[in-house]
Design a protein around this motif. Structure first.
Motif, PDB file in Angstrom:
ATOM      1  N   ALA A   1      15.552 119.642 106.040  1.00 56.88           N
ATOM      2  CA  ALA A   1      15.949 118.420 105.354  1.00 56.88           C
ATOM      3  C   ALA A   1      15.049 117.289 105.594  1.00 56.88           C
ATOM      4  CB  ALA A   1      17.497 118.054 106.204  1.00 56.88           C
ATOM      5  N   ALA A   2      14.414 117.137 106.786  1.00 58.44           N
ATOM      6  CA  ALA A   2      13.407 116.101 106.771  1.00 58.44           C
ATOM      7  C   ALA A   2      12.219 116.223 105.950  1.00 58.44           C
ATOM      8  CB  ALA A   2      12.846 115.877 108.401  1.00 58.44           C
ATOM      9  N   LEU A   3      11.797 117.292 105.762  1.00 57.24           N
ATOM     10  CA  LEU A   3      10.662 118.037 105.002  1.00 57.24           C
ATOM     11  C   LEU A   3      11.207 117.616 103.344  1.00 57.24           C
ATOM     12  CD1 LEU A   3       9.128 121.119 106.527  1.00 57.24           C
ATOM     13  CD2 LEU A   3       7.925 118.726 106.360  1.00 57.24           C
ATOM     14  N   PHE A   4      12.173 118.037 102.974  1.00 54.91           N
ATOM     15  CA  PHE A   4      12.698 117.976 101.765  1.00 54.91           C
ATOM     16  C   PHE A   4      12.943 116.509 101.289  1.00 54.91           C
ATOM     17  CE2 PHE A   4      15.654 117.882  98.160  1.00 54.91           C
ATOM     18  CZ  PHE A   4      15.198 118.798  97.592  1.00 54.91           C
ATOM     19  N   THR A   5      13.449 115.684 102.285  1.00 52.69           N
ATOM     20  CA  THR A   5      13.733 114.270 102.117  1.00 52.69           C
ATOM     21  C   THR A   5      12.263 113.480 101.798  1.00 52.69           C
ATOM     22  OG1 THR A   5      15.816 114.180 103.259  1.00 52.69           O
ATOM     23  CG2 THR A   5      14.865 112.282 102.778  1.00 52.69           C
ATOM     24  N   ILE A   6      11.296 113.793 102.726  1.00 46.45           N
ATOM     25  CA  ILE A   6       9.840 113.377 102.331  1.00 46.45           C
ATOM     26  C   ILE A   6       9.216 113.352 101.068  1.00 46.45           C
ATOM     27  CG2 ILE A   6       7.517 113.481 103.051  1.00 46.45           C
ATOM     28  CD1 ILE A   6       8.430 113.813 105.798  1.00 46.45           C
ATOM     29  N   LEU A   7       9.541 114.672 100.444  1.00 48.77           N
ATOM     30  CA  LEU A   7       9.194 115.027  98.985  1.00 48.77           C
ATOM     31  C   LEU A   7      10.021 114.210  98.164  1.00 48.77           C
ATOM     32  CD1 LEU A   7       8.846 118.960  99.282  1.00 48.77           C
ATOM     33  CD2 LEU A   7       6.873 117.031  99.350  1.00 48.77           C
TER      34      LEU A   7
ATOM     35  N   THR B   1      20.663 112.666  97.532  1.00 47.22           N
ATOM     36  CA  THR B   1      20.886 111.580  98.544  1.00 47.22           C
ATOM     37  C   THR B   1      22.224 111.988  99.413  1.00 47.22           C
ATOM     38  OG1 THR B   1      22.530 110.440  96.962  1.00 47.22           O
ATOM     39  CG2 THR B   1      20.364 109.630  96.882  1.00 47.22           C
ATOM     40  N   ASN B   2      22.764 113.106  99.145  1.00 52.16           N
ATOM     41  CA  ASN B   2      23.891 113.548  99.929  1.00 52.16           C
ATOM     42  C   ASN B   2      23.056 114.326 101.215  1.00 52.16           C
ATOM     43  OD1 ASN B   2      26.567 113.358  99.952  1.00 52.16           O
ATOM     44  ND2 ASN B   2      26.034 113.126  97.698  1.00 52.16           N
ATOM     45  N   ILE B   3      21.954 114.756 101.147  1.00 45.20           N
ATOM     46  CA  ILE B   3      21.123 115.732 102.173  1.00 45.20           C
ATOM     47  C   ILE B   3      21.195 114.810 103.387  1.00 45.20           C
ATOM     48  CG2 ILE B   3      19.217 116.520 102.812  1.00 45.20           C
ATOM     49  CD1 ILE B   3      18.828 117.657  99.892  1.00 45.20           C
ATOM     50  N   PRO B   4      20.731 113.497 103.394  1.00 45.88           N
ATOM     51  CA  PRO B   4      20.614 112.736 104.573  1.00 45.88           C
ATOM     52  C   PRO B   4      22.068 112.479 105.092  1.00 45.88           C
ATOM     53  CG  PRO B   4      18.955 111.721 103.094  1.00 45.88           C
ATOM     54  CD  PRO B   4      19.884 112.925 102.371  1.00 45.88           C
TER      55      PRO B   4
END
Length: 125
Positions: A78-84, A53-56
């Motif tokens: 970061a967007a691709l990883f957060t979608i996953l 959750t710290n990525i965003p």
């Protein structure tokens, strides 16, 4: 609008959605008197969740301060990883499906914005 400000703002909107998804899930658990079903060691799982959750959260800052090429790459990754992360940690509750759909839409907008960032803007920044 400046691309850096747009990306940073989209990450903030995404974060608000992520927070509210968790709040709504906790409210549902409290109302139904259920116990959260977290597989494995809860301390370990929450440590992983803290990292993910710290990525965003970090992207709010990085979107404003990285140089364009690094910024583009960081936002796409970061967007691709957060979608996953959103799909993998998903739920079938109505509130989660609605919020996750909005989150994924925001992340697609982030991806498109970062991907289509023009060279002309790079030289101005």
């Amino acid at each position: 609008m400046d691309v850096k400000i747009k990306l940073s703002t989209l990450w903030m909107i995404l974060l608000f959605n992520m927070i509210y998804a968790d709040i709504y899930s906790i409210i549902i658990e409290l109302v139904h008197g259920g116990i959260l079903d977290i597989p494995g060691d809860v301390h370990f799982i929450m440590a992983i969740a803290a990292i993910l959750t710290n990525i965003p959260i970090i992207m709010v800052f990085l979107s404003r301060y990285l140089r364009p090429v690094a910024n583009r790459r960081a936002n796409i990754g970061a967007a691709l990883f957060t979608i996953l992360y959103i799909i993998g940690g998903g739920d079938t509750a109505w509130h989660y499906l609605i919020i996750a759909s909005i989150e994924i839409l925001l992340l697609v907008i982030i991806l498109v914005t970062a991907w289509t960032w023009k060279e002309v803007e790079d030289s101005v920044l």
